[in-house]
Design an enzyme around this catalytic site. Structure first.
Site, PDB file in Angstrom:
ATOM      1  N   GLU A  13      -5.945  -8.338   2.437  1.00 21.18           N
ATOM      2  CA  GLU A  13      -6.054  -6.985   1.883  1.00 21.18           C
ATOM      3  C   GLU A  13      -5.405  -7.031   0.511  1.00 21.18           C
ATOM      4  O   GLU A  13      -4.173  -6.991   0.394  1.00 21.18           O
ATOM      5  CB  GLU A  13      -5.329  -5.990   2.805  1.00 21.18           C
ATOM      6  CG  GLU A  13      -5.916  -5.903   4.207  1.00 21.18           C
ATOM      7  CD  GLU A  13      -7.243  -5.134   4.246  1.00 21.18           C
ATOM      8  OE1 GLU A  13      -7.516  -4.339   3.329  1.00 21.18           O
ATOM      9  OE2 GLU A  13      -8.015  -5.349   5.193  1.00 21.18           O
TER      10      GLU A  13
ATOM     11  N   CYS B   3      -2.483   0.737  -3.567  1.00 18.88           N
ATOM     12  CA  CYS B   3      -3.542  -0.243  -3.851  1.00 18.88           C
ATOM     13  C   CYS B   3      -4.869   0.423  -4.170  1.00 18.88           C
ATOM     14  O   CYS B   3      -5.652  -0.098  -4.956  1.00 18.88           O
ATOM     15  CB  CYS B   3      -3.709  -1.194  -2.678  1.00 18.88           C
ATOM     16  SG  CYS B   3      -4.105  -0.359  -1.145  1.00 18.88           S
TER      17      CYS B   3
END
Ligand code: NAD
Length: 477
Positions: free
Chosen positions: A217, A251
């Site tokens: 990720e 993010c």
């Protein structure tokens, strides 16, 4: 105190405990999985205020933000898993081709083994414990490596986990590069890594030694397209909220906004108003506005502001690690690529990961598509447009981890949707059923009866009609 003196149990013992518990079979029954999910939920709900204090110490998150974006997300994920676990775990009927009839097939999910979860500092609870939900639901054991840059949260997790998982089903290794390097030298059955692409490459290289599959990720520059004049006010509020929550250290935060030159002034004004409505005229005094994680990140972010046209915010204080919600506009790019390593300004060369929002004028939505496709595939793409044609243009002509129309960030909260990147923004996905799939092996089990012995048709000596019948059946699929 160094990171390694904080580690409660030596790394080999922690990993060995998780391994031997998995090998004993004690984690695989439905009851054991449910019990562990309940334990994880109690770990959070019985220590909610301790988590809030740790998150305030690490990132000055407000209690409301901590519940909304950290503990609440994990509890929601646990409840979703508990609701669906029986259905997920049920073996499913598998298709059998005509050539193999009257055989029967099932798809039987089985746990992988010991899963290593490595987390970043920006959502130090959510990004450590959310993957753990799927790991435990799928019947695995786990070793957690919290981020050393969120030390209060890391210490809290290390203190609580042995209390709620006394059998070692979940172990914690605190520390930074040396500890993670030592962990990565060991064999795991899956690794879930959330963090930067640079470290993601290190993790993948180490995993290759053991042929361990990875879920990566990662991050990147998540772009925004804006052309919805009628929706300006709401769009600006949603953008400002998504960008400046956790002081931009998210993010999937909008990284930069592309719009046509004529729209820039109104968008800048609307963003300024939205920031003031949410965090006041002086966001520094707002209890709801966070801080930059450390001085290294602070210096990097403030360095971006050099030579930029700061239109909103821009004030900062190193001692307090405070950087105001900041909107900048950019000079012309003089024929250089707009984003990526060769971009004219540093703020567009790498992921910003902080509270600076550049507004980048481009001629049209088509040009924005070209900009996006000119560099790494982003983790998310946000489109604020009232035109169905424009929305389709972005959906069909770009590739990203996710696309969200008229909002940003919120797809993370949809437990039924896969969360993950594509290309440089990551590989694999998790959340809800996608965690289950990532952390289980779906094993086909094919049962062929001995009678009638249909396989004889495919066995030598050849010469009769048998092989031809089998070939014809095989071609039918
Ligand atoms: P990072 O890659 O520096 O660190 C992540 C983890 O890796 C930490 O636990 C750290 O201890 C460990 N680590 C650091 N250097 C290492 C090394 N040399 N060898 C082995 N392990 C090492 O990331 P970060 O600064 O904590 O987080 C910021 C990045 O993470 C941003 O790029 C952001 O976009 C990304 N991110 C992605 C997601 C997502 O869900 N896709 C979520 C949050 C953050």
């Amino acid at each position: 105190m160094t990171a390694s003196t904080l580690t409660r149990r030596p790394i080999p013992e922690t990993v060995a405990a998780a391994r031997s518990l998995f090998d004993s079979g004690a984690t695989s029954s439905a009851a054991a999985r449910t019990r562990r999910l309940h334990a994880l939920r109690r770990l959070i709900t019985e220590n909610e205020s301790a988590f809030e204090q740790a998150l305030a110490a690490d990132l000055r998150k407000s209690p409301d933000e901590a519940r909304l974006t950290e503990t609440g997300v994990v509890v929601g994920e646990i409840n979703h898993a508990l609701r669906h676990l029986r259905r997920w775990a049920r073996p499913k009927r598998g298709p059998v081709p005509t050539a193999l009839l009257p055989g029967r097939a099932q798809l039987v999910p089985e746990p992988l083994g010991v899963v290593l979860v490595i987390a970043p500092w920006n959502y130090p609870v959510q990004l450590l414990l959310n993957p753990l939900v799927g790991v435990l639901a799928a019947g695995n054991t786990a070793v957690l490596k919290p981020s050393e840059l969120a030390p209060a949260t890391s210490a809290l997790v290390a203190r609580l986990v042995p209390r709620y998982f006394p059998d070692g089903a979940v172990g914690v290794v605190e520390g930074g590069v040396p500890e993670t390097t030592e962990l990565l030298a060991r064999r795991f059955d899956h690794i879930v890594f959330t963090g930067s692409g640079t470290v993601g490459r290190i993790v993948m290289r180490a995993a290759a030694e053991h042929l361990t599959p990875v879920t990566l990720e990662l991050g990147g520059k998540s772009p925004v397209w804006f052309d919805d004049d009628a929706g300006l006010r709401t769009a600006a509020r949603r953008l400002a909220w998504a960008k400046f929550t956790n002081a931009g250290q998210t993010c999937v935060a909008p990284d930069y906004v592309m719009t046509t030159p004529d729209r820039v002034p109104a968008l800048v004004d609307a963003l300024g108003t939205a920031i003031e409505e949410m965090w006041g005229a002086d966001p520094r005094t707002s209890p709801d506005y966070g801080r930059i994680v450390d001085e290294r990140q602070f210096d990097r972010l403030v360095g971006y502001l050099d030579g930029l046209d700061v239109r909103v915010g821009g004030t900062h204080d190193r001692g307090d690690r405070y950087l105001a919600p900041t909107v900048v506009t950019l000079p012309g790019t003089a024929g250089r690529p707009l984003i990526g390593p060769d971009a004219a300004v540093s703020v567009l060369r790498e992921e910003i990961f902080g509270p600076i929002l550049p507004i980048v004028p481009v001629a049209s939505a088509e040009e924005a598509v070209t900009v996006i496709n000119g560099w790494d595939k982003p983790l998310a793409l946000y489109v604020f447009s009232s035109s169905p044609r424009t929305r389709r243009l972005f959906e069909r002509n770009t590739s990203s981890g996710a696309v969200v129309h008229n909002a940003a960030l919120v797809h993370v909260a949809a437990a039924g949707l896969p969360f993950g990147g594509v290309g440089s923004s990551g590989m694999g996905a998790y959340h809800g059923t996608y965690s289950w799939r990532s952390f289980s092996h779906e094993k086909p089990v094919l049962r062929m009866p001995l009678r009638p012995d249909t396989l004889r048709l495919a066995q030598p000596p050849f010469g009769g009609y048998g092989p031809r019948i089998v070939q014809r059946l095989m071609r039918r699929g």
